[in-house]
Write a protein that holds these residues in place. Structure first.
Motif, PDB file in Angstrom:
ATOM      1  N   SER A 208       0.087  -1.471   0.085  1.00 50.42           N
ATOM      2  CA  SER A 208       0.521  -0.090  -0.466  1.00 50.42           C
ATOM      3  C   SER A 208       1.341   1.321  -0.421  1.00 50.42           C
ATOM      4  CB  SER A 208      -1.066  -0.024   1.078  1.00 50.42           C
ATOM      5  OG  SER A 208      -2.381  -0.696   0.938  1.00 50.42           O
ATOM      6  N   ALA A 209       1.949   1.776   0.688  1.00 49.58           N
ATOM      7  CA  ALA A 209       3.179   2.413   0.580  1.00 49.58           C
ATOM      8  C   ALA A 209       3.513   2.644  -0.512  1.00 49.58           C
ATOM      9  CB  ALA A 209       3.993   1.689   2.244  1.00 49.58           C
ATOM     10  N   ARG A 210       3.853   1.759  -1.420  1.00 50.37           N
ATOM     11  CA  ARG A 210       4.284   1.647  -2.296  1.00 50.37           C
ATOM     12  C   ARG A 210       3.659   2.357  -3.388  1.00 50.37           C
ATOM     13  NH1 ARG A 210       6.368  -3.995  -1.102  1.00 50.37           N
ATOM     14  NH2 ARG A 210       9.238  -3.157  -0.719  1.00 50.37           N
ATOM     15  N   GLN A 211       2.420   2.149  -2.863  1.00 53.41           N
ATOM     16  CA  GLN A 211       1.200   2.552  -3.930  1.00 53.41           C
ATOM     17  C   GLN A 211       1.211   4.014  -4.199  1.00 53.41           C
ATOM     18  OE1 GLN A 211      -2.200  -0.809  -3.022  1.00 53.41           O
ATOM     19  NE2 GLN A 211      -2.777   1.180  -4.756  1.00 53.41           N
ATOM     20  N   LEU A 212       1.948   4.925  -3.275  1.00 51.18           N
ATOM     21  CA  LEU A 212       1.971   6.204  -3.006  1.00 51.18           C
ATOM     22  C   LEU A 212       3.402   6.854  -3.832  1.00 51.18           C
ATOM     23  CD1 LEU A 212       0.362   6.316   0.796  1.00 51.18           C
ATOM     24  CD2 LEU A 212      -1.041   6.290  -1.328  1.00 51.18           C
ATOM     25  N   VAL A 213       4.479   5.960  -3.273  1.00 51.88           N
ATOM     26  CA  VAL A 213       5.391   6.701  -4.356  1.00 51.88           C
ATOM     27  C   VAL A 213       6.101   5.921  -5.393  1.00 51.88           C
ATOM     28  CG1 VAL A 213       7.972   7.304  -3.020  1.00 51.88           C
ATOM     29  CG2 VAL A 213       5.938   6.729  -1.473  1.00 51.88           C
ATOM     30  N   VAL A 214       6.829   6.859  -6.055  1.00 49.20           N
ATOM     31  CA  VAL A 214       7.443   6.689  -7.216  1.00 49.20           C
ATOM     32  C   VAL A 214       8.675   6.670  -7.196  1.00 49.20           C
ATOM     33  CG1 VAL A 214       6.052   6.260  -8.826  1.00 49.20           C
ATOM     34  CG2 VAL A 214       6.777   8.463  -8.696  1.00 49.20           C
ATOM     35  N   VAL A 215       9.910   6.012  -7.966  1.00 49.34           N
ATOM     36  CA  VAL A 215      11.486   6.380  -8.153  1.00 49.34           C
ATOM     37  C   VAL A 215      11.271   7.405 -10.119  1.00 49.34           C
ATOM     38  CG1 VAL A 215      13.476   5.742  -8.238  1.00 49.34           C
ATOM     39  CG2 VAL A 215      11.595   4.450  -6.866  1.00 49.34           C
ATOM     40  N   ARG A 216      11.775   8.614  -9.841  1.00 49.08           N
ATOM     41  CA  ARG A 216      11.635   9.495 -10.843  1.00 49.08           C
ATOM     42  C   ARG A 216      12.691  10.032 -11.150  1.00 49.08           C
ATOM     43  NH1 ARG A 216       7.354  12.690 -10.437  1.00 49.08           N
ATOM     44  NH2 ARG A 216       6.074  10.579 -11.297  1.00 49.08           N
ATOM     45  N   HIS A 217      13.776   9.904 -12.117  1.00 52.58           N
ATOM     46  CA  HIS A 217      14.741   9.917 -12.294  1.00 52.58           C
ATOM     47  C   HIS A 217      15.909   9.426 -10.472  1.00 52.58           C
ATOM     48  CE1 HIS A 217      13.631  12.481 -15.580  1.00 52.58           C
ATOM     49  NE2 HIS A 217      12.602  12.913 -14.913  1.00 52.58           N
TER      50      HIS A 217
ATOM     51  N   GLN B 296      14.594   9.840  -7.588  1.00 50.21           N
ATOM     52  CA  GLN B 296      14.175  10.057  -6.501  1.00 50.21           C
ATOM     53  C   GLN B 296      12.928   9.305  -6.356  1.00 50.21           C
ATOM     54  OE1 GLN B 296      14.715  14.435  -7.202  1.00 50.21           O
ATOM     55  NE2 GLN B 296      16.049  14.700  -6.510  1.00 50.21           N
ATOM     56  N   ARG B 297      12.798   9.673  -5.068  1.00 48.15           N
ATOM     57  CA  ARG B 297      11.444   9.030  -4.139  1.00 48.15           C
ATOM     58  C   ARG B 297      10.565  10.329  -4.615  1.00 48.15           C
ATOM     59  NH1 ARG B 297      16.424   6.254  -3.918  1.00 48.15           N
ATOM     60  NH2 ARG B 297      16.570   4.278  -2.747  1.00 48.15           N
ATOM     61  N   VAL B 298       9.564   9.811  -4.858  1.00 46.40           N
ATOM     62  CA  VAL B 298       8.681  11.237  -4.951  1.00 46.40           C
ATOM     63  C   VAL B 298       6.999  10.779  -5.468  1.00 46.40           C
ATOM     64  CG1 VAL B 298      10.055  12.435  -6.378  1.00 46.40           C
ATOM     65  CG2 VAL B 298       8.457  11.408  -7.899  1.00 46.40           C
ATOM     66  N   PHE B 299       6.268  11.383  -4.551  1.00 55.24           N
ATOM     67  CA  PHE B 299       5.153  10.869  -4.656  1.00 55.24           C
ATOM     68  C   PHE B 299       4.295  10.609  -5.711  1.00 55.24           C
ATOM     69  CE2 PHE B 299       4.841  12.546  -0.488  1.00 55.24           C
ATOM     70  CZ  PHE B 299       4.379  12.309   0.353  1.00 55.24           C
ATOM     71  N   THR B 300       3.473   9.398  -6.157  1.00 54.71           N
ATOM     72  CA  THR B 300       2.696   9.434  -6.707  1.00 54.71           C
ATOM     73  C   THR B 300       2.111  11.139  -7.631  1.00 54.71           C
ATOM     74  OG1 THR B 300       0.534   9.133  -5.858  1.00 54.71           O
ATOM     75  CG2 THR B 300       2.430   7.546  -6.795  1.00 54.71           C
ATOM     76  N   GLU B 301       1.282  11.248  -8.994  1.00 60.29           N
ATOM     77  CA  GLU B 301       1.197  12.661  -9.739  1.00 60.29           C
ATOM     78  C   GLU B 301       0.020  12.315  -9.018  1.00 60.29           C
ATOM     79  OE1 GLU B 301       0.051  12.196 -13.958  1.00 60.29           O
ATOM     80  OE2 GLU B 301       2.061  12.023 -14.183  1.00 60.29           O
TER      81      GLU B 301
END
Length: 245
Positions: free
Chosen positions: A140-149, A151-156
């Protein structure tokens, strides 16, 4: 929060501005949902021990049965983040442990209403998920966070909600741009109109402007009287009509 509260601190943290229903409408969630966030819950099933959940947004004592206000502005700001979690389809009971970790790791009360959540929260949640492996809470926590460039950032979706918050010098929310409007910029500011939603353009309370229309005035006349663009009024009517449906 230490020392003597300033008037702005008091308005944000201590003064009840919203009933549970009003807070729910501001965030476009069911009143029953916001009530469980503010008051917690206890669910009982035959033959099973009760399941409880502690409150996760700030509320103060009040006469809810008489429709009294119990939610301060800071509770509304906390609820905004939970509304984003709900929109993602993530069960709150699955992210409760992650919320506790955020509070502990960032060392803050009202962490959901803090700038630190925006700047550091995604990293904390990502590390929490990694430490919990394939558990339901980690997923569930992974659904809220993505790795972009890298960096760990929140989903859109979560980022969109967090972008709607403006913060005071103390790092806590001071103003919210409400999420359900497509065109109008509708604000909640505890220092204006007792924290009730207002149009950014014109500054009128949304409820006051719509009431004039519902009592028979032409939309263009209401727009001229309150200094609110017609397109903003139309957007507010769309939101109000959807709620009433």
């Amino acid at each position: 929060m230490t020392g003597r509260l300033s008037s702005l601190d008091s308005l944000r943290f201590s003064v009840p501005l919203y009933t549970l229903a009003e807070a729910a409408r501001c965030l476009d969630v069911p009143t029953s949902t916001f009530a469980t966030w503010a008051r917690g819950y206890e669910r009982r099933s035959p033959g099973r021990p009760p399941v409880t959940g502690a409150p996760v947004v700030t509320a103060v004592p009040g006469d809810e049965a008489e429709g009294g206000a119990v939610v301060p502005f800071i509770g509304l700001a906390e609820g905004l983040v939970l509304a984003a979690v709900r929109r993602m389809g993530v069960p709150l009971q699955r992210v409760r442990p992650a919320l506790q970790v955020l509070t502990k790791e960032l060392g803050l009360e009202h962490v959901l209403a803090s700038r630190a959540l925006y700047t550091d929260g995604a990293e904390v949640l990502y590390d929490y998920a990694e430490s919990k492996g394939a558990s339901p809470e980690a997923l569930s926590a992974r659904q809220l966070v993505v790795v972009r460039h890298g960096q760990r950032v929140f989903t859109e979706v979560v980022q969109d909600y967090l972008h709607r918050v403006e913060y005071a010098a103390d790092g806590y929310a001071r103003l919210i741009h409400l999420p359900q409007y497509r065109h109008a910029d509708v604000l909640v500011d505890p220092t204006r109109s007792f924290g009730q939603p207002i149009f950014r353009h014109g500054g009128a309370r949304v409820a006051d402007a719509l009431q004039r229309f519902w009592t028979g005035e032409e939309l263009e006349s209401v727009a001229q009287e309150f200094g609110v663009p017609v397109s903003d009024l139309e957007d507010a009517l769309r939101v109000a009509s959807r709620r009433a449906a």
